[in-house]
Design a protein around this motif. Structure first.
Motif, PDB file in Angstrom:
ATOM      1  N   LYS A 124     -29.258 -33.406  27.004  1.00 26.96           N
ATOM      2  CA  LYS A 124     -28.181 -33.029  26.087  1.00 26.96           C
ATOM      3  C   LYS A 124     -28.656 -33.036  24.636  1.00 26.96           C
ATOM      4  CE  LYS A 124     -24.173 -34.138  28.892  1.00 26.96           C
ATOM      5  NZ  LYS A 124     -22.826 -34.761  28.925  1.00 26.96           N
ATOM      6  N   ARG A 125     -29.793 -33.659  24.385  1.00 26.72           N
ATOM      7  CA  ARG A 125     -30.352 -33.657  23.029  1.00 26.72           C
ATOM      8  C   ARG A 125     -31.299 -32.488  22.811  1.00 26.72           C
ATOM      9  NH1 ARG A 125     -33.629 -37.502  22.085  1.00 26.72           N
ATOM     10  NH2 ARG A 125     -33.873 -38.452  24.135  1.00 26.72           N
ATOM     11  N   THR A 126     -31.409 -31.618  23.806  1.00 27.64           N
ATOM     12  CA  THR A 126     -32.310 -30.464  23.715  1.00 27.64           C
ATOM     13  C   THR A 126     -31.503 -29.173  23.725  1.00 27.64           C
ATOM     14  OG1 THR A 126     -32.586 -30.066  26.097  1.00 27.64           O
ATOM     15  CG2 THR A 126     -33.966 -31.771  25.082  1.00 27.64           C
ATOM     16  N   LYS A 127     -32.147 -28.107  23.337  1.00 29.35           N
ATOM     17  CA  LYS A 127     -31.583 -26.771  23.521  1.00 29.35           C
ATOM     18  C   LYS A 127     -32.050 -26.263  24.886  1.00 29.35           C
ATOM     19  CE  LYS A 127     -31.100 -25.371  18.691  1.00 29.35           C
ATOM     20  NZ  LYS A 127     -29.620 -25.311  18.790  1.00 29.35           N
ATOM     21  N   LEU A 128     -31.088 -25.912  25.732  1.00 32.53           N
ATOM     22  CA  LEU A 128     -31.401 -25.536  27.102  1.00 32.53           C
ATOM     23  C   LEU A 128     -31.460 -24.015  27.244  1.00 32.53           C
ATOM     24  CD1 LEU A 128     -31.868 -26.615  29.994  1.00 32.53           C
ATOM     25  CD2 LEU A 128     -29.390 -26.412  30.346  1.00 32.53           C
ATOM     26  N   ILE A 129     -32.466 -23.557  27.988  1.00 34.03           N
ATOM     27  CA  ILE A 129     -32.657 -22.142  28.314  1.00 34.03           C
ATOM     28  C   ILE A 129     -32.548 -22.025  29.830  1.00 34.03           C
ATOM     29  CG2 ILE A 129     -34.246 -20.191  28.207  1.00 34.03           C
ATOM     30  CD1 ILE A 129     -35.612 -21.714  25.831  1.00 34.03           C
ATOM     31  N   ALA A 130     -31.632 -21.203  30.327  1.00 30.62           N
ATOM     32  CA  ALA A 130     -31.370 -21.210  31.770  1.00 30.62           C
ATOM     33  C   ALA A 130     -30.955 -19.837  32.278  1.00 30.62           C
ATOM     34  CB  ALA A 130     -30.270 -22.228  32.090  1.00 30.62           C
ATOM     35  N   PRO A 131     -31.124 -19.598  33.591  1.00 28.39           N
ATOM     36  CA  PRO A 131     -30.636 -18.347  34.174  1.00 28.39           C
ATOM     37  C   PRO A 131     -29.120 -18.223  34.013  1.00 28.39           C
ATOM     38  CG  PRO A 131     -32.148 -19.460  35.677  1.00 28.39           C
ATOM     39  CD  PRO A 131     -31.854 -20.418  34.575  1.00 28.39           C
ATOM     40  N   LEU A 132     -28.653 -17.006  33.882  1.00 27.84           N
ATOM     41  CA  LEU A 132     -27.239 -16.753  33.653  1.00 27.84           C
ATOM     42  C   LEU A 132     -26.380 -17.247  34.813  1.00 27.84           C
ATOM     43  CD1 LEU A 132     -25.526 -15.415  31.437  1.00 27.84           C
ATOM     44  CD2 LEU A 132     -25.655 -13.290  32.756  1.00 27.84           C
ATOM     45  N   THR A 133     -26.910 -17.178  36.026  1.00 27.61           N
ATOM     46  CA  THR A 133     -26.137 -17.567  37.207  1.00 27.61           C
ATOM     47  C   THR A 133     -25.988 -19.079  37.357  1.00 27.61           C
ATOM     48  OG1 THR A 133     -28.198 -17.328  38.477  1.00 27.61           O
ATOM     49  CG2 THR A 133     -26.646 -15.492  38.544  1.00 27.61           C
ATOM     50  N   MET A 134     -26.649 -19.860  36.524  1.00 29.88           N
ATOM     51  CA  MET A 134     -26.552 -21.317  36.627  1.00 29.88           C
ATOM     52  C   MET A 134     -25.238 -21.849  36.087  1.00 29.88           C
ATOM     53  SD  MET A 134     -29.023 -22.885  38.117  1.00 29.88           S
ATOM     54  CE  MET A 134     -28.722 -24.543  37.489  1.00 29.88           C
ATOM     55  N   GLY A 135     -24.563 -21.100  35.242  1.00 34.35           N
ATOM     56  CA  GLY A 135     -23.356 -21.623  34.625  1.00 34.35           C
ATOM     57  C   GLY A 135     -23.685 -22.738  33.652  1.00 34.35           C
ATOM     58  N   GLN A 136     -22.893 -23.813  33.656  1.00 32.94           N
ATOM     59  CA  GLN A 136     -23.076 -24.920  32.724  1.00 32.94           C
ATOM     60  C   GLN A 136     -23.309 -26.236  33.441  1.00 32.94           C
ATOM     61  OE1 GLN A 136     -19.819 -25.026  29.942  1.00 32.94           O
ATOM     62  NE2 GLN A 136     -20.161 -22.934  29.235  1.00 32.94           N
ATOM     63  N   ARG A 137     -23.699 -26.183  34.703  1.00 36.11           N
ATOM     64  CA  ARG A 137     -23.913 -27.410  35.457  1.00 36.11           C
ATOM     65  C   ARG A 137     -25.294 -27.404  36.089  1.00 36.11           C
ATOM     66  NH1 ARG A 137     -20.552 -29.574  40.689  1.00 36.11           N
ATOM     67  NH2 ARG A 137     -22.011 -28.193  41.752  1.00 36.11           N
TER      68      ARG A 137
END
Length: 246
Positions: A124-137
């Protein structure tokens, strides 16, 4: 609707007959409709597919590169590569390899932000880069353990283009969740390092399947293409799983 149902059945039988005739003559030609996922397609599969087309000049390839998982018959696709944990029902799905997901970033990103990430909550202290299908969890497990850890965290950057996510990570924009095949070379070079390496991260799918419709006789081109993908992917997959990556 009644007429259409008979027409569709007749067309399917005609296509099956043509495919059987092609196989009798060992002809790799005709139209082949294929769908491959964006990340795997851009990182590995496009050169294989181009070589396949060069070797079989009579082939008419229709290639889709996207991560959508739909019914193949409705999508008018002969075969597809799916990265998923649950293949679609009513399809012939052959597992080629397992897929692992890594959290990665540049060494400079950790140093510049003085980050010490030991637990999933530290993300939570980082900027997260993720696939679009992951949502927010995000979901984590300890290797060999059954206990799961859930983390709610809004990504700073999300996309269905894995090449774009990879570039965002190498540009030092945050911690990226990517499949092992996308980052294995960068990890070996030291351009990226793993974060929370002692956890297993559940991505958008844990296995790679080649899938085809079950209600059609596969053409000679379909069979040859599946053989190519199966052999090539199984060979490449041996280099994707980096248990000892930094």
């Amino acid at each position: 609707r009644l007429l259409y149902g008979h027409y569709q059945q007749a067309m399917n039988e005609l296509q099956d007959a043509r495919r059987e005739i092609e196989q009798m003559h060992h002809t790799i030609g005709g139209e082949l409709r294929v769908r491959i996922p964006t990340g795997l397609g851009h990182f590995y599969l496009k050169p294989l597919i181009l070589d396949f087309c060069k070797s079989h000049p009579e082939l008419q390839l229709r290639l889709l590169i996207n991560d959508q998982i739909h019914d193949l018959v409705a999508s008018k696709v002969d075969l597809a590569i799916h990265i998923t944990s649950a293949p679609l029902d009513d399809h012939v799905a052959t597992k080629l390899c397992s897929i692992r997901w890594y959290l990665v970033c540049t060494p400079q990103y950790l140093q510049q932000h003085a980050l010490d990430v030991n637990q999933p909550a530290d993300l939570k202290r980082t900027k997260l880069i993720a696939p679009l299908t992951m949502g927010q969890r995000m979901e984590f497990t300890h290797p060999g353990g059954s206990e799961k850890v859930l983390l709610q965290h809004s990504a700073s950057i999300q996309s269905g283009d894995y090449q774009f996510l990879f570039n965002a990570a190498t540009h030092g924009l945050g911690v990226a969740l990517l499949p092992s095949y996308a980052v294995c070379d960068a990890l070996k070079r030291g351009d990226l390092v793993r974060v929370l390496a002692h956890y297993e991260v559940l991505g958008v799918g844990n296995a790679l399947y080649v899938v085809r419709a079950s209600n059609h006789q596969p053409s000679a081109a379909t069979v040859a293409f599946i053989d190519l993908l199966s052999t090539s992917i199984c060979t490449m997959a041996a280099h994707w799983d980096l248990h000892d990556a930094p």
